[in-house]
Design a protein around this motif. Structure first.
Motif, PDB file in Angstrom:
ATOM      1  N   TRP A 167      20.965   1.857  -9.488  1.00  0.00           N
ATOM      2  CA  TRP A 167      20.086   2.428 -10.430  1.00  0.00           C
ATOM      3  C   TRP A 167      20.938   2.939 -11.703  1.00  0.00           C
ATOM      4  CZ3 TRP A 167      15.391   1.604 -10.846  1.00  0.00           C
ATOM      5  CH2 TRP A 167      14.648   1.219  -9.727  1.00  0.00           C
ATOM      6  N   TYR A 168      22.341   3.220 -11.314  1.00  0.00           N
ATOM      7  CA  TYR A 168      23.200   4.047 -12.632  1.00  0.00           C
ATOM      8  C   TYR A 168      24.154   2.704 -12.920  1.00  0.00           C
ATOM      9  CZ  TYR A 168      20.778   8.358 -11.864  1.00  0.00           C
ATOM     10  OH  TYR A 168      19.643   9.047 -11.880  1.00  0.00           O
ATOM     11  N   TYR A 169      24.335   1.526 -12.587  1.00  0.00           N
ATOM     12  CA  TYR A 169      25.126   0.722 -13.101  1.00  0.00           C
ATOM     13  C   TYR A 169      25.320   0.431 -14.258  1.00  0.00           C
ATOM     14  CZ  TYR A 169      28.142  -3.767 -12.182  1.00  0.00           C
ATOM     15  OH  TYR A 169      29.154  -4.219 -12.466  1.00  0.00           O
ATOM     16  N   TYR A 170      24.307   0.504 -15.050  1.00  0.00           N
ATOM     17  CA  TYR A 170      24.393   0.291 -16.556  1.00  0.00           C
ATOM     18  C   TYR A 170      24.199   1.445 -17.322  1.00  0.00           C
ATOM     19  CZ  TYR A 170      23.938  -4.608 -15.676  1.00  0.00           C
ATOM     20  OH  TYR A 170      24.325  -6.104 -15.341  1.00  0.00           O
ATOM     21  N   ALA A 189       5.164  -0.957  -7.049  1.00  0.00           N
ATOM     22  CA  ALA A 189       5.996   0.089  -6.121  1.00  0.00           C
ATOM     23  C   ALA A 189       4.902   1.159  -5.920  1.00  0.00           C
ATOM     24  CB  ALA A 189       7.014   0.512  -6.670  1.00  0.00           C
ATOM     25  N   LYS A 190       4.900   1.749  -4.441  1.00  0.00           N
ATOM     26  CA  LYS A 190       4.066   2.834  -3.985  1.00  0.00           C
ATOM     27  C   LYS A 190       5.014   3.993  -4.028  1.00  0.00           C
ATOM     28  CE  LYS A 190       0.734   0.284  -2.726  1.00  0.00           C
ATOM     29  NZ  LYS A 190      -0.046  -0.025  -3.636  1.00  0.00           N
ATOM     30  N   PHE A 191       4.614   5.094  -4.315  1.00  0.00           N
ATOM     31  CA  PHE A 191       5.244   6.523  -4.237  1.00  0.00           C
ATOM     32  C   PHE A 191       4.776   7.077  -3.126  1.00  0.00           C
ATOM     33  CE2 PHE A 191       5.836   4.467  -8.523  1.00  0.00           C
ATOM     34  CZ  PHE A 191       7.053   4.950  -8.936  1.00  0.00           C
ATOM     35  N   ASN A 240      13.045  10.118 -12.921  1.00  0.00           N
ATOM     36  CA  ASN A 240      12.947   8.614 -13.565  1.00  0.00           C
ATOM     37  C   ASN A 240      11.755   8.000 -12.832  1.00  0.00           C
ATOM     38  OD1 ASN A 240      15.548   9.143 -14.811  1.00  0.00           O
ATOM     39  ND2 ASN A 240      16.515   9.232 -12.802  1.00  0.00           N
ATOM     40  N   ILE A 241      10.739   8.500 -12.896  1.00  0.00           N
ATOM     41  CA  ILE A 241       9.604   7.772 -12.303  1.00  0.00           C
ATOM     42  C   ILE A 241       9.048   6.629 -13.364  1.00  0.00           C
ATOM     43  CG2 ILE A 241       7.145   7.902 -11.806  1.00  0.00           C
ATOM     44  CD1 ILE A 241       7.904  10.789 -10.649  1.00  0.00           C
ATOM     45  N   PRO A 242       9.114   6.924 -14.573  1.00  0.00           N
ATOM     46  CA  PRO A 242       8.883   5.785 -15.555  1.00  0.00           C
ATOM     47  C   PRO A 242       9.781   4.636 -15.540  1.00  0.00           C
ATOM     48  CG  PRO A 242       8.798   7.837 -16.660  1.00  0.00           C
ATOM     49  CD  PRO A 242       9.368   8.227 -15.337  1.00  0.00           C
ATOM     50  N   ILE A 243      10.917   4.907 -15.088  1.00  0.00           N
ATOM     51  CA  ILE A 243      11.952   3.748 -14.987  1.00  0.00           C
ATOM     52  C   ILE A 243      11.712   3.059 -13.875  1.00  0.00           C
ATOM     53  CG2 ILE A 243      14.380   3.133 -14.402  1.00  0.00           C
ATOM     54  CD1 ILE A 243      14.065   4.044 -17.367  1.00  0.00           C
ATOM     55  N   LEU A 244      11.401   3.686 -12.538  1.00  0.00           N
ATOM     56  CA  LEU A 244      10.992   3.138 -11.381  1.00  0.00           C
ATOM     57  C   LEU A 244       9.820   2.193 -11.505  1.00  0.00           C
ATOM     58  CD1 LEU A 244      11.527   6.118  -8.854  1.00  0.00           C
ATOM     59  CD2 LEU A 244      13.182   4.566  -9.459  1.00  0.00           C
ATOM     60  N   ALA A 245       8.819   2.851 -12.172  1.00  0.00           N
ATOM     61  CA  ALA A 245       7.502   2.120 -12.379  1.00  0.00           C
ATOM     62  C   ALA A 245       7.761   0.722 -13.300  1.00  0.00           C
ATOM     63  CB  ALA A 245       6.314   3.026 -12.885  1.00  0.00           C
TER      64      ALA A 245
END
Length: 173
Positions: A38-41, A100-102, A89-94
């Motif tokens: 997730w933090y690679y970039y 995805a399910k949460f 970071n929920i908007p990023i995940l979505a």
């Protein structure tokens, strides 16, 4: 095709044990804290928040590709990802996984604070003692939670590239 579920919760709230319990199901694979994906970039490594502009189409594609590789290695249809930073970071995940399910887990805040305090004191002791042995043991334990060598390598590369484990500010975050 695979599905992704994210466990969202405060650090020390039981997200790890919930992920491990779910991962015991034969069709569920738990992807233990893949922060290095997730933090690679992400350029700002001092914050757990990923600004929306930091994740472009190329990054979305790369993250999905890593999850696809994890899926192919595990052979299981549901991947559960748990990372405390996901709460920010929920908007990023979505955006990366719109399907995805949460799962939101909550624990009594007093218990969370006590658990965080104990963990912080343990980490503070490692940093103050400059105990390379304890730091290496902690890092080794973390890497062992990654079930596949490919992802252990990505985590190690991420750590060495950014010196995250060696930075007391990040380690005590």
């Amino acid at each position: 095709p695979f599905q992704v579920a994210f466990i969202i919760g405060s650090p020390r709230s039981g997200t790890t044990i919930l992920q491990e319990i779910l991962g015991a199901h034969p069709q569920v694979s738990h992807f233990y804290e893949p922060y290095y994906i997730w933090y690679y970039y992400v350029s700002d490594t001092t914050s757990d928040y990923i600004p929306h502009g930091e994740i472009g189409d190329q990054e979305v594609e790369w993250i999905r590709k890593q999850f696809d590789r994890f899926y192919k290695l595990s052979g299981k249809s549901l991947i559960v990802d748990k990372l405390p930073e996901h709460a920010f970071n929920i908007p990023i995940l979505a955006r990366v996984f719109p399907e995805a399910k949460f799962i939101h887990i909550m624990r009594d805040g007093r218990d969370v604070v006590l658990s965080i305090k104990k963990e912080w004191e343990k980490r503070k002791g490692i940093v103050e003692e400059r105990s390379i042995g304890r730091l290496l043991k902690t890092a080794t334990d973390m890497f062992r939670r990654q079930p596949y060598w490919r992802f252990r390598g990505l985590a190690l590369w991420h750590e060495l590239r950014g010196n995250f484990s060696l930075d007391p500010r990040r380690y005590l975050n």
